[in-house]
Design a protein around this motif. Structure first.
Motif, PDB file in Angstrom:
ATOM      1  N   ASP A 196       0.815  -1.216   0.000  1.00  0.00           N
ATOM      2  CA  ASP A 196       0.000   0.000   0.000  1.00  0.00           C
ATOM      3  C   ASP A 196       0.852   1.271   0.000  1.00  0.00           C
ATOM      4  OD1 ASP A 196       1.053  -0.268   2.520  1.00  0.00           O
ATOM      5  OD2 ASP A 196      -0.833   0.142   3.588  1.00  0.00           O
ATOM      6  N   ALA A 197       2.069   1.180  -0.496  1.00  0.00           N
ATOM      7  CA  ALA A 197       2.962   2.353  -0.494  1.00  0.00           C
ATOM      8  C   ALA A 197       2.530   3.419  -1.493  1.00  0.00           C
ATOM      9  CB  ALA A 197       4.398   1.912  -0.790  1.00  0.00           C
ATOM     10  N   LEU A 198       1.708   3.064  -2.453  1.00  0.00           N
ATOM     11  CA  LEU A 198       1.294   3.987  -3.511  1.00  0.00           C
ATOM     12  C   LEU A 198      -0.223   3.955  -3.676  1.00  0.00           C
ATOM     13  CD1 LEU A 198       4.036   2.937  -6.060  1.00  0.00           C
ATOM     14  CD2 LEU A 198       3.836   5.220  -5.070  1.00  0.00           C
ATOM     15  N   PRO A 199      -0.815   4.970  -4.308  1.00  0.00           N
ATOM     16  CA  PRO A 199      -2.248   4.946  -4.587  1.00  0.00           C
ATOM     17  C   PRO A 199      -2.647   3.707  -5.388  1.00  0.00           C
ATOM     18  CG  PRO A 199      -1.344   7.132  -4.989  1.00  0.00           C
ATOM     19  CD  PRO A 199      -0.186   6.241  -4.746  1.00  0.00           C
ATOM     20  N   MET A 200      -3.918   3.340  -5.316  1.00  0.00           N
ATOM     21  CA  MET A 200      -4.388   2.107  -5.933  1.00  0.00           C
ATOM     22  C   MET A 200      -4.476   2.184  -7.454  1.00  0.00           C
ATOM     23  SD  MET A 200      -7.318   0.907  -3.210  1.00  0.00           S
ATOM     24  CE  MET A 200      -7.886  -0.406  -4.290  1.00  0.00           C
ATOM     25  N   THR A 201      -4.606   3.377  -8.007  1.00  0.00           N
ATOM     26  CA  THR A 201      -4.671   3.526  -9.461  1.00  0.00           C
ATOM     27  C   THR A 201      -3.473   4.330  -9.954  1.00  0.00           C
ATOM     28  OG1 THR A 201      -5.889   5.618  -9.515  1.00  0.00           O
ATOM     29  CG2 THR A 201      -7.187   3.588  -9.261  1.00  0.00           C
ATOM     30  N   ARG A 202      -3.280   4.327 -11.268  1.00  0.00           N
ATOM     31  CA  ARG A 202      -2.139   5.010 -11.875  1.00  0.00           C
ATOM     32  C   ARG A 202      -2.411   6.488 -12.146  1.00  0.00           C
ATOM     33  NH1 ARG A 202      -0.020   3.706 -16.496  1.00  0.00           N
ATOM     34  NH2 ARG A 202       2.105   3.082 -15.950  1.00  0.00           N
ATOM     35  N   ASP A 203      -3.565   6.989 -11.729  1.00  0.00           N
ATOM     36  CA  ASP A 203      -3.926   8.377 -12.031  1.00  0.00           C
ATOM     37  C   ASP A 203      -2.892   9.370 -11.515  1.00  0.00           C
ATOM     38  OD1 ASP A 203      -6.177   7.306 -13.136  1.00  0.00           O
ATOM     39  OD2 ASP A 203      -7.545   7.928 -11.533  1.00  0.00           O
ATOM     40  N   TYR A 204      -2.298   9.062 -10.365  1.00  0.00           N
ATOM     41  CA  TYR A 204      -1.338   9.999  -9.775  1.00  0.00           C
ATOM     42  C   TYR A 204      -0.138  10.232 -10.683  1.00  0.00           C
ATOM     43  CZ  TYR A 204       1.820   6.134  -8.607  1.00  0.00           C
ATOM     44  OH  TYR A 204       2.675   5.066  -8.676  1.00  0.00           O
TER      45      TYR A 204
END
Length: 414
Positions: free
Chosen positions: A385-393
């Motif tokens: 969970d180190a990054l947001p769940m989608t690639r939008d960021y």
């Protein structure tokens, strides 16, 4: 003749004309397209080429015992040959060549700490003037990112750095490690555009000297440090780790060691990104000419080899992007620039070096067009969970990096 038999197995499409040392002419292919004519100037060259074509073709061109009639160039010859090899089912002879190369690949890629530095020096400690002839102003010696049609090399290299920065989700003050930092361009850009504190390491004395000087000239010596050091000897923890164009030099026998080092150096909530040339087909072996003259100890990994090594370290593969043809376009521009200033290269070294470098750039470009070579960008974390769940960021951050000057972002603390 053995060479003629071999060429006939390769050239099914196009037109290749071979003129022997005694003037005898042979034509291969179906006659389509512009004819490429090569001349062999030594009697023994045909047998040498037949017995070890992957090594001897480049050597013959370097030595001048094989020439290409104008208006064609060595690029046209390699494009013809690899274009056919990329579409034809490999002949028995070429399967044998491939099998022999695979059997000795671990020997070729023996890269312990001391030897790794010697291998790097072979390529990267050349006279710096050579690289100035064809690289962009920031001296990015890796695949550019052509995000939009019509981008210049300079624009595409900056887009590559910002594409990577967005995937790493770097915040001001974060400690970033750049493994294989080259001449420092990526490290300096990350510091300027994200406010990070960056440590770059390289095994090239020439690169280390230039990168350190650039940090001073750009007023970043307090936030960007460069060290002449092997990643295996490094200590500490980093919020982010990036490695661009370095994994190709690790060697297949050291993949586990490499990813264990990334895991050890990465903070618990950290993010790493590995940008490397890769092959879309199964594991293979390095072209022997490239291994001897350009990148000793180097190897282009298959994704299966990288993934297997990652799985044993406890790292999570959180994103994978395959960049297709971006390197072919990068190499085309490098080759164009080098050929336009070839006379300068000849004064720095000699004609044999120029033919070697032209063969290297042309062979690399045609490999990316016809032989399933691509670039992988592999994102890794220690926590799921180190990054947001989608690639939008990624897209959002990339737009921010592209829209605002670096100094305004840093002043605003963004």
């Amino acid at each position: 003749m053995l060479f003629g038999i071999l060429i006939r197995q390769v050239v099914a499409r196009g037109s290749l004309r071979v003129v022997d040392w005694n003037g005898k002419t042979s034509v291969f292919g179906d006659g389509t397209g512009r004819q490429v004519t090569i001349r062999l100037h030594e009697r023994s060259q045909q047998l040498r080429l037949a017995l070890n074509p992957y090594l001897r073709l480049g050597e013959a061109y370097m030595d001048g015992s094989l020439t290409v009639d104008e208006p064609s160039t060595i690029y046209d010859l390699l494009d013809l040959l690899l274009g056919n090899l990329g579409t034809n089912y490999p002949s028995r002879a070429f399967k044998v060549f491939a099998a022999l190369r695979r059997t000795k690949r671990r020997i070729d890629q023996h890269n312990p700490v001391g030897k790794a530095q010697a291998n790097v020096a072979h390529h990267y400690d050349l006279d710096g003037g050579i690289y100035d002839l064809f690289l962009d102003a920031d001296k990015q010696y890796s695949c550019a990112y052509f995000a939009h049609p019509g981008m210049s090399l300079e624009e595409a290299q900056l887009a590559k750095k910002r594409h990577i920065a967005a995937k790493l989700m770097i915040e001001p003050g974060m400690r970033v490690l750049d493994i294989g930092c080259g001449w420092g361009g990526l490290a300096l850009t990350l510091a300027e555009e994200t406010g990070a504190e960056v440590t770059g390491i390289t095994l090239s004395r020439e690169q280390h000297k230039i990168a350190s000087q650039r940090a001073i000239e750009r007023g970043l010596a307090d936030r960007v440090k460069f060290h002449l050091q092997d990643y295996r000897t490094l200590a500490g923890e980093f919020d982010r780790i990036v490695s661009v164009g370095m994994f190709e030099h690790v060697g297949v026998g050291y993949y586990g060691e490499y990813f264990k080092a990334v895991q050890r150096l990465l903070k618990e909530d950290g993010v790493a990104l590995i940008h490397t040339i890769g092959r879309l087909d199964p594991p293979g072996a390095t072209n022997p000419w490239i291994a001897k003259y350009i990148f000793p100890g180097g190897y282009i990994p298959a994704l299966s080899e990288m993934a297997a090594a990652v799985e044993k370290t406890g790292l999570f593969m959180t994103d994978l992007e395959v960049l297709r043809l971006h390197y072919a376009e990068t190499l085309r521009e490098w080759r164009r620039r080098f050929m336009a200033r070839r006379d300068i290269a000849a004064k720095i070294y000699d004609e044999r070096f120029c033919r070697m470098w032209e063969f290297y750039l042309a062979g690399s470009e045609t490999s990316f067009r016809h032989e399933g070579m691509v670039n992988f960008q592999l994102q890794l974390t220690r926590k799921i969970d180190a990054l947001p769940m989608t690639r939008d960021y990624m897209g959002e951050r990339e737009r921010r990096l592209s829209d605002f000057p670096a100094q305004l972002r840093l002043r605003a603390g963004e």
